[in-house]
Motif scaffolding. Structure first.
Motif, mmCIF file in Angstrom:
data_model
loop_
_atom_site.group_PDB
_atom_site.id
_atom_site.type_symbol
_atom_site.label_atom_id
_atom_site.label_comp_id
_atom_site.label_asym_id
_atom_site.label_seq_id
_atom_site.Cartn_x
_atom_site.Cartn_y
_atom_site.Cartn_z
ATOM 1 N N GLY A 197 6.314 1.676 92.168
ATOM 2 C CA GLY A 197 6.970 2.349 93.273
ATOM 3 C C GLY A 197 6.428 3.717 93.605
ATOM 4 N N THR A 198 5.486 4.240 92.813
ATOM 5 C CA THR A 198 4.918 5.555 93.098
ATOM 6 C C THR A 198 3.866 5.449 94.195
ATOM 7 O OG1 THR A 198 3.262 5.301 91.342
ATOM 8 C CG2 THR A 198 5.355 6.388 90.772
ATOM 9 N N ALA A 199 3.625 6.575 94.860
ATOM 10 C CA ALA A 199 2.696 6.612 95.981
ATOM 11 C C ALA A 199 1.293 6.991 95.524
ATOM 12 C CB ALA A 199 3.180 7.604 97.032
ATOM 13 N N GLY A 200 0.289 6.462 96.223
ATOM 14 C CA GLY A 200 -1.098 6.809 95.966
ATOM 15 C C GLY A 200 -1.836 7.048 97.266
ATOM 16 N N GLY A 201 -3.038 7.574 97.145
ATOM 17 C CA GLY A 201 -3.836 7.828 98.338
ATOM 18 C C GLY A 201 -4.398 6.566 98.950
ATOM 19 N N CYS A 202 -4.716 5.581 98.119
ATOM 20 C CA CYS A 202 -5.179 4.274 98.578
ATOM 21 C C CYS A 202 -4.905 3.288 97.459
ATOM 22 C CB CYS A 202 -6.663 4.296 98.955
ATOM 23 S SG CYS A 202 -7.794 4.382 97.539
ATOM 24 N N SER A 203 -5.162 2.018 97.695
ATOM 25 C CA SER A 203 -4.821 1.012 96.690
ATOM 26 C C SER A 203 -5.699 1.099 95.449
ATOM 27 C CB SER A 203 -4.930 -0.389 97.297
ATOM 28 O OG SER A 203 -6.187 -0.594 97.894
ATOM 29 N N CYS A 210 -13.201 7.349 104.902
ATOM 30 C CA CYS A 210 -12.059 7.442 103.987
ATOM 31 C C CYS A 210 -10.841 8.088 104.637
ATOM 32 C CB CYS A 210 -12.457 8.241 102.746
ATOM 33 S SG CYS A 210 -11.112 8.451 101.572
ATOM 34 N N GLU A 211 -9.760 7.323 104.718
ATOM 35 C CA GLU A 211 -8.490 7.812 105.256
ATOM 36 C C GLU A 211 -7.452 7.997 104.147
ATOM 37 O OE1 GLU A 211 -7.606 8.874 108.046
ATOM 38 O OE2 GLU A 211 -9.039 8.159 109.530
ATOM 39 N N ALA A 212 -7.864 7.840 102.882
ATOM 40 C CA ALA A 212 -6.919 7.911 101.767
ATOM 41 C C ALA A 212 -6.186 9.248 101.754
ATOM 42 C CB ALA A 212 -7.656 7.714 100.447
ATOM 43 N N GLY A 213 -4.891 9.183 101.558
ATOM 44 C CA GLY A 213 -4.077 10.397 101.544
ATOM 45 C C GLY A 213 -3.759 10.914 102.926
ATOM 46 N N GLY A 214 -4.324 10.281 103.965
ATOM 47 C CA GLY A 214 -4.071 10.672 105.340
ATOM 48 C C GLY A 214 -3.421 9.533 106.097
ATOM 49 N N LEU A 255 -0.543 5.642 108.657
ATOM 50 C CA LEU A 255 -0.320 4.578 109.632
ATOM 51 C C LEU A 255 -0.251 3.224 108.935
ATOM 52 C CD1 LEU A 255 -2.910 5.693 112.343
ATOM 53 C CD2 LEU A 255 -0.455 6.149 112.316
ATOM 54 N N GLU A 256 -0.994 3.103 107.853
ATOM 55 C CA GLU A 256 -1.041 1.855 107.086
ATOM 56 C C GLU A 256 -0.835 2.159 105.615
ATOM 57 O OE1 GLU A 256 -4.403 -1.475 105.855
ATOM 58 O OE2 GLU A 256 -4.296 -0.791 107.949
ATOM 59 N N VAL A 257 -0.052 1.322 104.949
ATOM 60 C CA VAL A 257 0.201 1.484 103.525
ATOM 61 C C VAL A 257 -0.014 0.156 102.827
ATOM 62 C CG1 VAL A 257 1.941 1.985 101.760
ATOM 63 C CG2 VAL A 257 1.798 3.414 103.809
ATOM 64 N N HIS A 258 -0.768 0.209 101.732
ATOM 65 C CA HIS A 258 -1.010 -0.972 100.913
ATOM 66 C C HIS A 258 0.063 -1.031 99.825
ATOM 67 C CE1 HIS A 258 -5.571 -0.870 102.034
ATOM 68 N NE2 HIS A 258 -4.775 -1.037 103.079
ATOM 69 N N VAL A 259 0.742 -2.150 99.723
ATOM 70 C CA VAL A 259 1.859 -2.299 98.791
ATOM 71 C C VAL A 259 1.538 -3.392 97.779
ATOM 72 C CG1 VAL A 259 4.303 -2.865 98.553
ATOM 73 C CG2 VAL A 259 3.521 -1.534 100.526
ATOM 74 N N ALA A 260 1.483 -3.017 96.502
ATOM 75 C CA ALA A 260 1.262 -3.994 95.434
ATOM 76 C C ALA A 260 2.559 -4.753 95.186
ATOM 77 C CB ALA A 260 0.814 -3.286 94.165
ATOM 78 N N VAL A 261 2.507 -6.083 95.228
ATOM 79 C CA VAL A 261 3.727 -6.882 95.088
ATOM 80 C C VAL A 261 3.782 -7.659 93.783
ATOM 81 C CG1 VAL A 261 3.993 -7.085 97.584
ATOM 82 C CG2 VAL A 261 2.764 -8.873 96.326
ATOM 83 N N GLY A 294 0.983 10.729 89.425
ATOM 84 C CA GLY A 294 1.845 11.480 90.323
ATOM 85 C C GLY A 294 1.243 11.618 91.699
ATOM 86 N N ALA A 295 1.355 12.825 92.258
ATOM 87 C CA ALA A 295 0.832 13.092 93.595
ATOM 88 C C ALA A 295 -0.582 13.674 93.550
ATOM 89 C CB ALA A 295 1.763 14.061 94.331
ATOM 90 N N GLU A 296 -1.200 13.642 92.364
ATOM 91 C CA GLU A 296 -2.512 14.264 92.200
ATOM 92 C C GLU A 296 -3.551 13.650 93.130
ATOM 93 O OE1 GLU A 296 -6.014 14.211 88.825
ATOM 94 O OE2 GLU A 296 -3.943 14.426 88.139
ATOM 95 N N GLY A 297 -3.518 12.310 93.263
ATOM 96 C CA GLY A 297 -4.496 11.655 94.106
ATOM 97 C C GLY A 297 -4.355 12.045 95.560
ATOM 98 N N ILE A 298 -3.135 11.976 96.083
ATOM 99 C CA ILE A 298 -2.911 12.327 97.482
ATOM 100 C C ILE A 298 -3.333 13.764 97.745
ATOM 101 C CG2 ILE A 298 -1.145 12.622 99.268
ATOM 102 C CD1 ILE A 298 0.386 10.337 97.961
ATOM 103 N N ALA A 299 -2.973 14.669 96.828
ATOM 104 C CA ALA A 299 -3.346 16.077 96.984
ATOM 105 C C ALA A 299 -4.859 16.250 96.956
ATOM 106 C CB ALA A 299 -2.693 16.911 95.883
ATOM 107 N N GLY A 300 -5.531 15.516 96.068
ATOM 108 C CA GLY A 300 -6.985 15.629 95.976
ATOM 109 C C GLY A 300 -7.682 15.148 97.226
ATOM 110 N N PHE A 301 -7.243 14.018 97.773
ATOM 111 C CA PHE A 301 -7.832 13.506 99.005
ATOM 112 C C PHE A 301 -7.632 14.496 100.152
ATOM 113 C CE2 PHE A 301 -7.036 9.294 96.906
ATOM 114 C CZ PHE A 301 -8.354 8.871 96.883
ATOM 115 N N ARG A 302 -6.434 15.046 100.250
ATOM 116 C CA ARG A 302 -6.136 15.955 101.365
ATOM 117 C C ARG A 302 -6.880 17.268 101.229
ATOM 118 N NH1 ARG A 302 0.412 14.893 102.233
ATOM 119 N NH2 ARG A 302 0.168 12.841 103.211
#
Length: 375
Positions: A302-308, A289-293, A51-57, A314-322
């Motif tokens: 430009g790569t994705a993470g579970g939280c900032s 904790c909502e990271a990865g959800g 629902l929310e994404v933190h974007v480093a600028v 890679g996708a290791e963080g998102i997979a680990g949180f889920r």
């Protein structure tokens, strides 16, 4: 609903709906149908997007905060506007509702207001966090598309300097005043450490008087420059963690109308002694904790993470949180707070060598491990 629906996303339970005042609410299937939202089919293993994404600028910042989670530098590079524009379009297409810009120092970008305008044009609600460095009255007027600008202020009476290694109080407070004068909603981000916790009540009263509408309490996390032995000297002590819930409860009568104190998801296990069940936590608006959800991040490359704070490759963080959320080990599996807490901060757990595991600083986890394996 009295406010107009500006955006919606169907889910198996019904839908997430964004109202015209930027409020995000969950509605059941019956109300989603009444609102005329088109139906959608979901696979049995459907995983909701964030629902929310933190974007480093940017990786650039004019100061050297001791605990900067992004390790920003004076000569760090900005993320190209074209890349960020594509990111915003991708987030819109993925059903994201809120985008939180961070750095480094986002105000060093001359096009920060344009990024917020772009987000609004796509139906996204933009927010941003800043130290206040670089803010002028003209820059503040250009930030009108932001739903809220949060200014970092880590405490009165020397608290700011104790946390960040320099005294930026005057800059932060000037930024709050400048934003308010421009009609921009202002909140305050306050990082809690053992060095500034004792001044929390005075800080709450001070920033409320300055005109901030909320104080967001953040747990000090071991990421970036904070991922060092210094973390052990700055994190809250066990005694402070034990008393934190009551410390926050004592603030409630002093807040006043139009001002609130919120805790970030990583602090939830540390207030568990004072708010002992999930229903009470939810009633107080406390969620873990909502990271990865429901929460995600987009790094500078430009790569994705579970939280900032997630720096897993890679996708290791998102997979680990889920994976943790789907099958948490004890004591989280049987904890009455599991539905809200969700196991605490995995960034802390990974830093302390436990991997994606129950938060090792949670009082309940500490007691469980001290008791040893069941006979």
């Amino acid at each position: 609903m009295s406010a107009a629906v500006t955006r919606a996303r169907r889910e198996p339970f019904g839908a997430w709906v964004r109202l015209g005042d930027d409020t995000l609410v969950a509605v059941d299937r019956r109300l989603a149908d009444r609102l005329g939202l088109p139906p959608a089919a979901f696979a049995p293993d459907h995983v909701p997007g964030p629902l929310e994404v933190h974007v480093a600028v940017t990786a650039r910042c004019p100061v050297d905060c001791a605990g900067c989670y992004q390790s920003a530098t004076h000569d760090g590079e900005h993320v190209p506007f074209t890349q960020l524009r594509k990111t915003l379009h991708d987030l819109r297409d993925a059903g994201v509702f809120t985008v939180a810009f961070g750095g480094g120092e986002p105000l060093l970008r001359d096009d920060l207001g344009a990024l917020a305008d772009e987000a609004r044009a796509l139906g996204l609600t933009p927010v941003v966090t800043t130290s206040g460095y670089g803010l002028t009255a003209a820059r503040a007027r250009a930030l009108g598309s932001f739903a809220q600008v949060n200014v970092s202020h880590d405490g009165v009476g020397g608290g700011y300097a104790a946390v960040r290694g320099f005294d930026g109080v005057a800059v932060a407070e000037r930024a709050i005043a400048t934003l308010r004068a421009a009609g921009v909603a202002v909140g305050v981000n306050h990082v809690l450490t053992r060095q500034n916790l004792d001044g929390l009540a005075a800080t709450v009263e001070h920033v409320r008087a300055l005109g901030a509408r909320e104080l967001q309490l953040l747990r000090y996390k071991p990421a970036g420059r904070a991922a060092s032995l210094d973390y052990l000297a700055r994190r809250l002590t066990p005694a402070q963690c034990d008393a934190l819930g009551e410390t926050l409860r004592a603030l409630a009568p002093t807040l006043g109308e139009g001002f609130s104190v919120r805790v970030d998801c990583a602090l939830v296990p540390l207030v568990s002694r004072a708010l002992p069940d999930a229903a009470t936590l939810a009633r107080f608006g406390v969620f873990g904790c909502e990271a990865g959800g429901h929460l995600g991040s987009v790094r500078r490359d430009g790569t994705a993470g579970g939280c900032s704070f997630d720096d897993a490759p890679g996708a290791e963080g998102i997979a680990g949180f889920r994976a943790f959320a789907a099958a948490p080990p004890e004591p989280c599996a049987s904890c009455p707070l599991r539905a809200v807490c969700r196991g605490g901060c995995k960034v802390v757990s990974r830093h302390l060598g436990h991997g994606f595991a129950p938060d090792p600083e949670c009082p309940r986890v500490i007691a469980h491990r001290a008791a040893g394996p069941s006979p």
